[in-house]
Write an enzyme that holds these catalytic residues in place. Structure first.
Site, PDB file in Angstrom:
ATOM      1  N   GLY A   1      36.654 -11.320 -13.486  1.00 13.51           N
ATOM      2  CA  GLY A   1      36.947 -11.036 -12.077  1.00 13.51           C
ATOM      3  C   GLY A   1      36.447 -12.110 -11.133  1.00 13.51           C
TER       4      GLY A   1
ATOM      5  N   ASP B   1      35.716 -18.576 -22.402  1.00 11.96           N
ATOM      6  CA  ASP B   1      35.717 -17.109 -22.481  1.00 11.96           C
ATOM      7  C   ASP B   1      36.239 -16.708 -23.858  1.00 11.96           C
ATOM      8  OD1 ASP B   1      35.948 -14.757 -19.926  1.00 11.96           O
ATOM      9  OD2 ASP B   1      36.237 -14.216 -22.017  1.00 11.96           O
TER      10      ASP B   1
ATOM     11  N   LYS C   1      42.060 -14.807 -22.231  1.00 12.52           N
ATOM     12  CA  LYS C   1      41.890 -15.074 -20.801  1.00 12.52           C
ATOM     13  C   LYS C   1      41.993 -16.559 -20.478  1.00 12.52           C
ATOM     14  CE  LYS C   1      39.441 -10.925 -19.394  1.00 12.52           C
ATOM     15  NZ  LYS C   1      38.191 -10.278 -18.965  1.00 12.52           N
TER      16      LYS C   1
ATOM     17  N   ASN D   1      32.699 -17.135 -27.896  1.00 11.31           N
ATOM     18  CA  ASN D   1      31.474 -16.593 -27.323  1.00 11.31           C
ATOM     19  C   ASN D   1      30.391 -17.669 -27.427  1.00 11.31           C
ATOM     20  OD1 ASN D   1      29.085 -15.263 -26.815  1.00 11.31           O
ATOM     21  ND2 ASN D   1      29.400 -13.653 -28.331  1.00 11.31           N
TER      22      ASN D   1
ATOM     23  N   CYS E   1      12.834 -18.317 -15.330  1.00 11.55           N
ATOM     24  CA  CYS E   1      11.559 -18.409 -14.613  1.00 11.55           C
ATOM     25  C   CYS E   1      11.054 -17.044 -14.150  1.00 11.55           C
ATOM     26  CB  CYS E   1      11.697 -19.318 -13.387  1.00 11.55           C
ATOM     27  SG  CYS E   1      11.543 -21.074 -13.775  1.00 11.55           S
TER      28      CYS E   1
ATOM     29  N   CYS F   1      30.095   2.461 -18.051  1.00 12.95           N
ATOM     30  CA  CYS F   1      29.158   1.350 -18.178  1.00 12.95           C
ATOM     31  C   CYS F   1      29.099   0.544 -16.902  1.00 12.95           C
ATOM     32  CB  CYS F   1      29.597   0.423 -19.308  1.00 12.95           C
ATOM     33  SG  CYS F   1      28.949   0.896 -20.888  1.00 12.95           S
TER      34      CYS F   1
ATOM     35  N   CYS G   1       7.002 -21.004 -17.006  1.00 11.32           N
ATOM     36  CA  CYS G   1       8.302 -20.541 -17.529  1.00 11.32           C
ATOM     37  C   CYS G   1       8.325 -20.605 -19.052  1.00 11.32           C
ATOM     38  CB  CYS G   1       9.428 -21.403 -16.956  1.00 11.32           C
ATOM     39  SG  CYS G   1      11.057 -20.896 -17.528  1.00 11.32           S
TER      40      CYS G   1
ATOM     41  N   CYS H   1      12.600 -26.200 -19.293  1.00 13.09           N
ATOM     42  CA  CYS H   1      12.373 -26.001 -17.848  1.00 13.09           C
ATOM     43  C   CYS H   1      11.049 -26.661 -17.471  1.00 13.09           C
ATOM     44  CB  CYS H   1      12.367 -24.516 -17.494  1.00 13.09           C
ATOM     45  SG  CYS H   1      11.905 -24.169 -15.779  1.00 13.09           S
TER      46      CYS H   1
END
Lengths: 167, 395
Positions: B72, B93, B116, B139, B218, B239, B292, B297
């Protein structure tokens, strides 16, 4: 809120020590050993409590898991296939346990048959990184999910009892 | 005789249709022109230049953006960038279009069943053939796919041959967000996180520059308070809810800030929230957490610290830094929803700092300094993985 029975079975599962995911090579092997050990203990606990309800195994790398779970309702045993991948971000994120054959049969599921967990699961998991493993995800995620959803689906007639075909 | 004539006529018609297509097809355009004529798809965009809003709009064609999650938010995001004339899009996707998606924008019922990314690429290329669209139908959170994702957005991903200019996260789950976060921290790529709440009445975007701003790991995920008592929120039998409005608004925020970042105009928002029930839009700047969990990071934070101070002021935004956050009232009802006794926790002070009113952490995490009292711990000394696997299998 986690119910008392779940809480009790949870505390009897040994906690894990190694914070490592499937991209961590040697450390992941160590983590995998811990995963198996916790799972074996949990299945033994379940057997001891006459509540044996799943089996799991993985591929050699421990990245893909599959098995079966079952749920007794009105003395009938309903059995379902389980599968899930260990995400690259594991154990910071929990595995997304899926029961593919129930995909589309309940709204409490995401695409591919991934079970929709309660709002309590993720915070609890996040607070227990890296101590929680697959066994904990089963006890805290799939167990309570089956207890709520399976009786509901049986009642609605979307799943029906199948006579076991194996000898 | 009649029928043969009819057949001939039909053939003639078909040939004619081939020569002049019924629907006009937009041809590729070599160079963006600012000429104001009906046939120029870029005239209104190039007008931004004439009006002095953007210095060099046609530079948009040099940029490559990866959009992860074509749902969406992601599909609308990709369409907006396509209409703006972005150089190249990478679409990620693993899902298929379903009729259940039709409450959202972009996809149409006849596309149900298509992947998609494939369906989106077709529509986008039809709208603007100047945009290069690459699709990745998998995925990204699994081990193999993650490596391919990393390769896709880094080495050969962009038009310039280097890494992509920006990654946009339009996914709907924590696992994928964390995967994007790991990849971008590792590759030192800037990215936008975006999200819409499961009750469809709030959303947010967050700009993450590794080492300079808080990464997604973080702090616990942030949510815009919706003022709905969680206990009264009915989740039985569902859901997630979704609205095309909230998703469209979040996509608009996301692309607006993408354009500002890429083309260097205006101010880029580090965090922009949206509460649909009250039309409230909190903004803030989040500093990285020195403790973190993501080691990359921390590495990026060290690199930023080692830079001369002048450079530390991140490029495009100056007026926004270090804005004092005020909490004189609590009209948005901020509270941490938590089952743990607060006295048990020593909540990491880095997490609470700088959160603007109306935004809260989804949950709290005890500080790692908390004493370990685990008596029931695994002990794997002296056992091999093969033995354990065999033991489990034999149960």
């Amino acid at each position: 809120m986690v119910d008392e029975a779940t809480k009790k079975s949870l505390t009897c599962i040994p906690v894990l020590k190694t914070k490592a995911g499937p991209r961590d090579k040697d450390l992941w092997v160590q983590r995998l050993k811990e995963e198996y050990q916790a799972l074996i203990q949990y299945v033994q606990n379940n057997k001891g409590a006459d509540n044996d309800w799943f089996r799991l195994e993985s591929n050699k790398e421990g990245t893909r898991w599959f098995g079966k779970c079952w749920y007794i309702h009105n003395l009938l045993k309903y059995e379902f296939d389980i599968e899930f991948d260990i995400p690259v971000t594991y154990p910071a994120t929990a595995p997304e346990i899926a029961l593919p054959e129930l995909d589309g049969k309940t709204a409490k599921m995401y695409r591919g048959g991934k079970i929709c967990l309660t709002d309590h699961f993720k915070p609890l998991w996040a607070r227990n990184v890296p101590k929680f493993g697959i066994a904990h995800a089963m006890a805290l995620g799939l167990g309570p999910w089956l207890a709520v959803e399976i009786p509901d689906m049986i009642e609605k007639g979307v799943i029906s009892y199948k006579e076991k075909t194996e000898g | 005789m009649e029928s043969t004539k009819k057949l001939e006529l039909k053939q003639l018609l078909l040939e004619k249709q081939k020569q002049e297509p019924a629907h006009p097809v937009r041809e590729k355009i070599l160079q963006m022109s600012s000429e104001v004529v009906d046939s120029n798809p870029y005239s209104r965009l190039m007008a931004l230049k004439r009006m002095g809003i953007v210095d060099n709009y046609e530079k948009i064609r040099d940029f490559t953006v990866a959009v992860v999650g074509i749902g969406g938010v992601g599909s609308v995001t990709a369409e907006m960038l396509t209409r703006c004339g972005i150089g190249k899009l990478l679409l990620f996707d693993y899902d298929k279009v379903e009729l259940a998606n039709m409450n959202r924008l972009f996809f149409q019922p006849h596309q149900a069943g298509l992947s998609k990314v494939e369906a989106a690429a077709n529509t986008l290329t039809f709208i603007n053939p100047d945009v290069t669209v690459e699709t990745y139908n998998y995925n990204i959170t699994t081990v193999d796919n993650f490596q391919d994702f990393i390769n896709g957005i880094s080495s050969h991903g962009s038009l310039s041959g280097g890494p992509v200019d920006l990654v946009l996260s339009c996914v709907d789950n924590f696992e994928a967000r964390m995967a994007i976060n790991s990849a971008c921290n590792e590759l030192n790529l800037c990215w936008f996180e975006s999200g819409v709440s499961e009750n469809a009445v709030s959303g947010h975007i967050q700009f993450i520059m590794p080492g300079e701003t808080a990464c997604f790991a973080c702090a616990p995920p942030l949510v815009v308070a919706s003022n709905i008592d969680e206990k009264t929120l009915k989740k039985d039998g569902v859901c997630a809810a979704s609205l095309p409005t909230t998703m469209g608004i979040v996509a608009g925020f996301l692309v607006q800030n993408t354009l500002k970042y890429l083309l260097g105009f205006g101010q880029v928002s580090y965090y922009l929230g949206y509460n649909a029930l009250t039309d409230f839009f909190p903004t803030m700047h989040l500093r990285p957490n020195p403790a973190c969990d993501d080691s990359f990071c921390q590495q990026r934070q060290d690199e930023v610290k080692a830079r001369p101070p002048k450079e530390q002021e991140s490029g495009r935004d100056t007026s926004f830094d270090d804005k004092e956050v005020t909490h004189e009232d609590n009209e948005w009802g901020i509270c941490l929803v938590d089952e743990t006794d607060p006295s048990e926790l020593e909540v990491d002070k880095n997490l609470g700092q700088g959160l603007v009113a109306g935004v809260k952490a989804a949950y709290s995490i005890p500080s790692s300094a908390a004493p370990e009292v685990d008596t029931n711990q695994v002990d794997t000394s002296g056992v091999s993985l093969d033995d354990l696997m065999a033991q489990m299998k034999a149960m």
